[in-house]
Design a protein around this motif. Structure first.
Motif, mmCIF file in Angstrom:
data_model
loop_
_atom_site.group_PDB
_atom_site.id
_atom_site.type_symbol
_atom_site.label_atom_id
_atom_site.label_comp_id
_atom_site.label_asym_id
_atom_site.label_seq_id
_atom_site.Cartn_x
_atom_site.Cartn_y
_atom_site.Cartn_z
ATOM 1 N N GLY A 131 0.816 -1.205 0.000
ATOM 2 C CA GLY A 131 0.000 0.000 0.000
ATOM 3 C C GLY A 131 0.849 1.254 0.000
ATOM 4 O O GLY A 131 0.563 2.221 -0.724
ATOM 5 N N ALA A 132 1.909 1.256 0.812
ATOM 6 C CA ALA A 132 2.799 2.414 0.863
ATOM 7 C C ALA A 132 3.484 2.650 -0.474
ATOM 8 O O ALA A 132 3.635 3.803 -0.916
ATOM 9 C CB ALA A 132 3.837 2.212 1.967
ATOM 10 N N ALA A 133 3.900 1.572 -1.135
ATOM 11 C CA ALA A 133 4.562 1.715 -2.442
ATOM 12 C C ALA A 133 3.610 2.303 -3.476
ATOM 13 O O ALA A 133 3.993 3.158 -4.284
ATOM 14 C CB ALA A 133 5.082 0.359 -2.909
ATOM 15 N N ILE A 134 2.362 1.850 -3.454
ATOM 16 C CA ILE A 134 1.373 2.400 -4.384
ATOM 17 C C ILE A 134 1.145 3.875 -4.099
ATOM 18 O O ILE A 134 1.107 4.714 -5.003
ATOM 19 C CB ILE A 134 0.053 1.610 -4.286
ATOM 20 C CG1 ILE A 134 0.260 0.177 -4.774
ATOM 21 C CG2 ILE A 134 -1.046 2.284 -5.106
ATOM 22 C CD1 ILE A 134 -0.916 -0.736 -4.484
ATOM 23 N N GLY A 135 0.997 4.215 -2.807
ATOM 24 C CA GLY A 135 0.735 5.606 -2.448
ATOM 25 C C GLY A 135 1.872 6.539 -2.781
ATOM 26 O O GLY A 135 1.652 7.635 -3.308
ATOM 27 N N THR A 136 3.102 6.119 -2.491
ATOM 28 C CA THR A 136 4.248 6.989 -2.761
ATOM 29 C C THR A 136 4.513 7.145 -4.251
ATOM 30 O O THR A 136 5.194 8.093 -4.666
ATOM 31 C CB THR A 136 5.515 6.449 -2.072
ATOM 32 O OG1 THR A 136 5.713 5.079 -2.445
ATOM 33 C CG2 THR A 136 5.390 6.542 -0.566
ATOM 34 N N ALA A 137 3.983 6.232 -5.063
ATOM 35 C CA ALA A 137 4.095 6.387 -6.510
ATOM 36 C C ALA A 137 2.937 7.201 -7.080
ATOM 37 O O ALA A 137 3.123 8.080 -7.916
ATOM 38 C CB ALA A 137 4.135 5.015 -7.182
ATOM 39 N N ALA A 138 1.718 6.929 -6.609
ATOM 40 C CA ALA A 138 0.527 7.518 -7.215
ATOM 41 C C ALA A 138 0.299 8.967 -6.795
ATOM 42 O O ALA A 138 -0.013 9.817 -7.635
ATOM 43 C CB ALA A 138 -0.701 6.671 -6.870
ATOM 44 N N LEU A 139 0.442 9.266 -5.511
ATOM 45 C CA LEU A 139 0.077 10.607 -5.047
ATOM 46 C C LEU A 139 1.008 11.704 -5.561
ATOM 47 O O LEU A 139 0.525 12.732 -6.039
ATOM 48 C CB LEU A 139 0.001 10.623 -3.512
ATOM 49 C CG LEU A 139 -1.394 10.323 -2.945
ATOM 50 C CD1 LEU A 139 -1.807 8.892 -3.240
ATOM 51 C CD2 LEU A 139 -1.445 10.584 -1.448
ATOM 52 N N PRO A 140 2.347 11.521 -5.511
ATOM 53 C CA PRO A 140 3.192 12.553 -6.126
ATOM 54 C C PRO A 140 2.970 12.660 -7.639
ATOM 55 O O PRO A 140 3.032 13.761 -8.200
ATOM 56 C CB PRO A 140 4.619 12.081 -5.816
ATOM 57 C CG PRO A 140 4.473 11.216 -4.615
ATOM 58 C CD PRO A 140 3.159 10.525 -4.796
ATOM 59 N N GLY A 141 2.708 11.508 -8.292
ATOM 60 C CA GLY A 141 2.414 11.557 -9.723
ATOM 61 C C GLY A 141 1.179 12.385 -10.012
ATOM 62 O O GLY A 141 1.150 13.191 -10.962
ATOM 63 N N LEU A 142 0.125 12.191 -9.219
ATOM 64 C CA LEU A 142 -1.091 12.987 -9.381
ATOM 65 C C LEU A 142 -0.820 14.459 -9.085
ATOM 66 O O LEU A 142 -1.344 15.346 -9.775
ATOM 67 C CB LEU A 142 -2.177 12.442 -8.451
ATOM 68 C CG LEU A 142 -3.501 13.201 -8.448
ATOM 69 C CD1 LEU A 142 -4.168 13.125 -9.826
ATOM 70 C CD2 LEU A 142 -4.437 12.660 -7.372
ATOM 71 N N PHE A 143 -0.001 14.725 -8.077
ATOM 72 C CA PHE A 143 0.357 16.102 -7.734
ATOM 73 C C PHE A 143 0.967 16.813 -8.939
ATOM 74 O O PHE A 143 0.560 17.932 -9.293
ATOM 75 C CB PHE A 143 1.332 16.088 -6.555
ATOM 76 C CG PHE A 143 1.779 17.448 -6.099
ATOM 77 C CD1 PHE A 143 1.104 18.115 -5.098
ATOM 78 C CD2 PHE A 143 2.902 18.059 -6.662
ATOM 79 C CE1 PHE A 143 1.518 19.372 -4.658
ATOM 80 C CE2 PHE A 143 3.320 19.303 -6.239
ATOM 81 C CZ PHE A 143 2.629 19.961 -5.238
#
Length: 522
Positions: free
Chosen positions: A433-445
């Motif tokens: 979950g952490a790996a998905i979040g650290t990839a997806a959220l900055p990308g969306l930002f």
């Protein structure tokens, strides 16, 4: 009854395992817990503490952005890969032994990272450091299972949950503070050197305080299962940790490979169980242990937002508002403070309120992060750091009621003999979950930033919205588990004979361990 040898077959049912687990309170258990929590804090802190030093690392070592990113992502990758195998090794060969091996490796790798003459050396040291940290993490939760029972276990998991929450949230603060004290070229080296004296002292204390034994006495290792799980996890995690350098677009096909390998791993583990073998991760933990499967799923979706949001805040405050790393870290401190205090309280309440605490906490996270997103959109950027503090405090208090109660509820019915592999499985789910979040959220930002002409508040609000969605998904799982627990408890309350005596129920082992109506027959 004579003690079991390493070659004896495993108990064929959960009842037999539970009956074999005789609990004698260790007088040094709270001191031992203090040592493991300090080590756990140190190893989890290293996931995020280095991120604030990447610019100076890149400059001092003449590295490319893609290469220096491996200083962070390489650690996260090997950390995640090691969790389940290390948990199984601890169950088989002794948690104290694995803890000491992992701690020694972590200290040596930290020293090597601090002394790194080149970026290649540093990345290699970080990979080894991640392996050592992955070796340590499942022993923490397994030792709590081994050393504590009842209300004490809830309090111990409360402290453990506070450690997880604080270490994740304060990494940028600690990193910024160390860089501020060790200013100048090479100051980043102290981010690694600081682990050495702490680790040496912890090693000496662990030698004295941690209980000997504690393994399951079963020395066989499922090598095929370890290889399948490792390859599957690598295939899924590798594109995620390479996301900032285009890994998702270049390596998307690895997700398909990972799915096939994980499916093969599950089929193999079922075959091992069917032949009375000793799997690296017993699938019956998910299918037959009350609360384990849904707790692991809840932790996964929650960590998508919980881990990724700190990178969004760092980008917003440092890139958008020009904060220093220390100022950026201090801006999100209210969340860490709220999470830490609430986690300790939650540990004392979890035996009484159970899953209700998680549901209440997730509701608080949703309210706090939603309010934070609204504040960022409405207030002037110059006031954002102060204006967002109350919302983050509410979200942090909610978060403190999520992590430690979920760990307790997920692991409470796991046999102590399998505590290491169960804890490793839970933490692996959280790492995914952490790996998905650290990839997806900055990308969306960055995506929203480009689409809006560098509207930093809108970009940060979009990242917070994804975190809210993750918390809502976790909340839905928590409500489902709460309703199921109530239904099962109501059914259990009716299992009495006419004279008031309990009717034997296959769903419970002799220590109250719930197995969803199934005995664990091999």
């Amino acid at each position: 009854m004579p003690p079991r040898s390493a070659t004896d077959p495993a108990p064929s049912s959960l009842r037999e395992q539970s009956a074999a687990e005789e609990y004698r309170p260790d007088p040094k258990r709270w001191s031992a817990l203090s040592v493991t929590l300090v080590v756990g804090f140190m190893s989890l802190l290293d996931v995020s503490i280095v991120s604030v030093a990447l610019p100076s690392l890149q400059r001092d070592l003449a590295a490319t952005p893609a290469t220096v990113q491996w200083v962070v992502s390489g650690y996260a990758l090997t950390f995640g890969l090691m969790l389940v195998p290390a948990g199984r090794l601890g169950d088989a060969f002794g948690r104290r032994r694995l803890f000491l091996i992992g701690l020694a490796g972590f200290v040596l790798a930290s020293a090597a990272a601090g002394a790194a003459p080149s970026v290649a050396w540093l990345v290699a040291a970080r990979l080894v450091q991640g392996l050592a940290a992955g070796c340590l993490a499942p022993q923490n939760s397994a030792l709590i299972q081994q050393l504590f029972r009842g209300g004490e276990r809830g309090r111990a998991f409360g402290l453990f949950g506070a450690t997880v929450g604080i270490s994740t949230a304060v990494g940028p603060v600690v990193g910024g503070a160390i860089l501020g004290l060790a200013d100048g070229p090479g100051g980043w080296r102290w981010l690694f050197y600081v682990n050495v004296p702490i680790g040496v002292v912890a090693f000496l204390l662990a030698l004295r305080l941690l209980p000997r034994g504690g393994g399951g006495g079963r020395g066989r290792i499922d090598v095929v299962g370890v290889l399948l799980l490792g390859a599957g996890a690598l295939a899924v995690l590798f594109p995620l940790v390479q996301a900032e350098s285009g890994g998702l677009s270049r390596l998307w096909w690895l997700f398909l490979v990972g799915a096939v390998l994980v499916a093969a791993f599950v089929a193999w583990e079922r075959r091992v169980v069917a032949h009375d073998g000793q799997p690296v991760f017993d699938p019956r933990l998910v299918t037959q242990t009350r609360g384990y499967g849904i707790g692991a799923a809840l932790g996964t979706v929650y960590f998508v937002g919980f881990s990724g949001i700190w990178l969004v805040f760092a980008l917003f405050f440092q890139t958008g508002l020009g904060y220093t790393p220390l100022q950026s870290g201090l801006a999100v401190t209210p969340f860490a403070l709220g999470s830490a205090s609430a986690a300790v309280v939650a540990g004392r309440l979890v035996e009484r309120y159970g899953r209700r605490l998680t549901v209440l906490g997730l509701a608080g996270v949703v309210v706090g992060l939603t309010a934070a997103a609204v504040v960022l959109l409405l207030v002037p950027p110059s006031a954002a750091g102060w204006a967002i503090a109350p919302a983050l405090l509410v979200g942090g208090i909610g978060g403190g009621f999520v992590i430690s109660p979920n760990i307790t509820m997920t692991l409470r019915d796991v046999p102590v003999a399998m505590a290491g592999s169960a804890g490793g499985g839970l933490q692996t789910a959280q790492r995914f979950g952490a790996a998905i979040g650290t990839a997806a959220l900055p990308g969306l930002f960055h995506l929203v930033l480009s689409a809006t002409g560098e509207d930093y508040p809108a970009a940060a609000a979009a990242g917070l919205a994804v975190s809210v969605v993750g918390a809502l998904a976790a909340l839905a799982l928590g409500v489902v588990d709460l309703r199921r627990n109530r239904a099962e408890d109501a059914a259990d309350a009716g299992d009495v004979a006419d004279d008031g005596s309990p009717v034997p129920d296959e769903r419970h082992g002799p220590d109250g361990v719930h197995t969803h109506g199934h005995a664990w027959h091999g």
